[in-house]
Design an enzyme around this catalytic site. Sequence first.
Site, mmCIF file in Angstrom:
data_model
loop_
_atom_site.group_PDB
_atom_site.id
_atom_site.type_symbol
_atom_site.label_atom_id
_atom_site.label_comp_id
_atom_site.label_asym_id
_atom_site.label_seq_id
_atom_site.Cartn_x
_atom_site.Cartn_y
_atom_site.Cartn_z
ATOM 1 N N LYS A 1 95.397 136.471 50.059
ATOM 2 C CA LYS A 1 96.322 136.204 51.172
ATOM 3 C C LYS A 1 96.863 134.770 51.222
ATOM 4 C CE LYS A 1 96.999 139.494 52.559
ATOM 5 N NZ LYS A 1 97.591 140.599 51.703
ATOM 6 N N TRP B 1 104.167 136.145 46.703
ATOM 7 C CA TRP B 1 105.316 135.223 46.746
ATOM 8 C C TRP B 1 105.417 134.482 45.408
ATOM 9 C CZ3 TRP B 1 105.661 130.740 50.922
ATOM 10 C CH2 TRP B 1 106.948 130.223 50.927
ATOM 11 N N HIS C 1 92.172 137.009 41.799
ATOM 12 C CA HIS C 1 91.584 136.328 42.967
ATOM 13 C C HIS C 1 90.204 135.776 42.596
ATOM 14 C CE1 HIS C 1 94.663 137.603 45.663
ATOM 15 N NE2 HIS C 1 94.256 138.837 45.851
ATOM 16 N N SER D 1 95.553 136.109 58.106
ATOM 17 C CA SER D 1 96.245 137.035 57.209
ATOM 18 C C SER D 1 95.257 138.023 56.589
ATOM 19 C CB SER D 1 96.962 136.226 56.123
ATOM 20 O OG SER D 1 97.670 137.071 55.264
ATOM 21 N N PHE E 1 102.365 144.669 54.927
ATOM 22 C CA PHE E 1 101.916 143.700 53.912
ATOM 23 C C PHE E 1 102.644 142.373 54.128
ATOM 24 C CE2 PHE E 1 101.863 141.358 50.027
ATOM 25 C CZ PHE E 1 100.561 141.509 49.593
ATOM 26 N N ARG F 1 103.707 140.461 56.615
ATOM 27 C CA ARG F 1 103.387 140.494 58.044
ATOM 28 C C ARG F 1 104.219 139.480 58.831
ATOM 29 N NH1 ARG F 1 99.845 138.086 61.508
ATOM 30 N NH2 ARG F 1 99.519 136.514 59.900
ATOM 31 N N LYS F 2 103.946 138.167 58.644
ATOM 32 C CA LYS F 2 104.696 137.128 59.376
ATOM 33 C C LYS F 2 105.214 136.041 58.446
ATOM 34 C CE LYS F 2 103.230 136.954 64.176
ATOM 35 N NZ LYS F 2 102.627 136.076 65.195
HETATM 36 S S1 PPS Z 1 97.324 139.469 48.336
HETATM 37 O O1 PPS Z 1 97.000 140.805 48.902
HETATM 38 O O2 PPS Z 1 96.131 138.618 48.254
HETATM 39 O O3 PPS Z 1 98.027 139.544 47.067
HETATM 40 O O4 PPS Z 1 98.265 138.812 49.432
HETATM 41 P P1 PPS Z 1 99.146 137.505 49.221
HETATM 42 O O5 PPS Z 1 100.415 137.874 48.584
HETATM 43 O O6 PPS Z 1 98.328 136.426 48.620
HETATM 44 O O7 PPS Z 1 99.408 137.022 50.702
HETATM 45 C C1 PPS Z 1 100.179 137.735 51.633
HETATM 46 C C2 PPS Z 1 100.637 136.731 52.656
HETATM 47 O O8 PPS Z 1 101.728 135.975 52.096
HETATM 48 C C3 PPS Z 1 102.868 136.152 52.916
HETATM 49 N N1 PPS Z 1 104.089 136.140 52.091
HETATM 50 C C4 PPS Z 1 105.071 135.227 52.257
HETATM 51 N N2 PPS Z 1 105.174 134.179 53.102
HETATM 52 C C5 PPS Z 1 106.328 133.455 53.048
HETATM 53 N N3 PPS Z 1 107.342 133.741 52.214
HETATM 54 C C6 PPS Z 1 107.287 134.777 51.351
HETATM 55 N N4 PPS Z 1 108.302 135.049 50.533
HETATM 56 C C7 PPS Z 1 106.095 135.569 51.349
HETATM 57 N N5 PPS Z 1 105.685 136.669 50.653
HETATM 58 C C8 PPS Z 1 104.464 136.988 51.124
HETATM 59 C C9 PPS Z 1 102.630 137.510 53.575
HETATM 60 O O9 PPS Z 1 103.473 137.693 54.673
HETATM 61 C C10 PPS Z 1 101.152 137.380 53.925
HETATM 62 O O10 PPS Z 1 100.928 136.424 54.956
HETATM 63 P P2 PPS Z 1 100.850 136.796 56.520
HETATM 64 O O11 PPS Z 1 100.446 135.510 57.195
HETATM 65 O O12 PPS Z 1 99.812 137.856 56.667
HETATM 66 O O13 PPS Z 1 102.212 137.231 56.920
#
Ligand code: PPS
Length: 312
Positions: free
Chosen positions: A64, A69, A125, A155, A272, A274-275
Amino acid sequence: MERPEDDSMDYSTILENVPEGTFYRFPLIPIHGVPLMKPIADSWERIEKFQARPDDILISTYPKAGTTWMQEIVDSIMNEGEVEKTSRAPTHVRSPFLEICSPPPVPSGIDLLEVTPSPRLVKTHLMYELTPESFWHQKCKVIYVARNAKDNAVSYYYFDKMNKTQPDPGTWDEYVIKYLKGDVAWGSWFSHVLGWWNARHKHDILYMFYEDMKEDPKREIRKVMKFLGKDLSEDVVEKIYRHTSFDTMKDNPMANYSSIPSNVLDQSLSPFMRKGEVGDWMNHFTESQNKIFDEEYQKKMAGSTLKFRYKI
Ligand code: PPS
């Protein structure tokens, strides 16, 4: 096994049609002291012996922290911003998850990696100490993304609710304590971020921060480009920036995990995407949770040069 990279439909169909009871909230089993989901622990020997290729790019994170990203950014850079190419398959097919394992017939991350053409984008991870040695022998490039502990916890809490293969998070109050103890899948946030921080000069590791990426995404995209030896025009940087924004990725079925069926990821419980913010922890931590967290944080991070931002 022949598995073209774009057979994502096939992968989703396998997941949808697994026998009842294939997926459940797998218990955590310690591997070298790190709690991992049972199917991963059961396959540990194979994971440990994974053979990296010299041009593999490893994207490593605590869960998370911004993995998806970064996967989208790196795939976009490798494809010079061509969206048609980054739309060829969902994230988990374009950039397989090294250690992930489910009971048969679901292919494991290594099954997918073995049939992925080079250069491969590998997600993990795993803590630094558990990362397969072959990545170091092959001198692979590694991009590590770290996110502040509090937003990361929030998250992860929502993800543990909607991910039907990880232990139930319980209440938020219970979760804060479990998270501080590292009693969650992939273990302690502290050991993870510190282990990779302390190793960053030993190998070809780019240590990135989620908060920096939020603050100035184009600056951070350029940093990754430079690390990967890619010289792309500002027009392409702009294209990548737009393609990898939270709003675009949220609506992109190839980046928002909507192709994973709800018996694994139930996005009706929490999406997924989320915010995607810095500071959402302030909407969740009570004063007393924050005090407990800060006290533990001081102890665990004492003496380290690794610093995080909790708001930007
Ligand atoms: S995982 O399951 O471990 O692969 O998840 P991971 O991708 O590491 O983390 C998911 C969180 O990253 C946020 N996210 C983003 N934030 C900003 N910009 C972009 N483009 C983006 N893409 C993914 C995603 O919303 C999750 O965070 P939270 O705080 O839950 O929204």
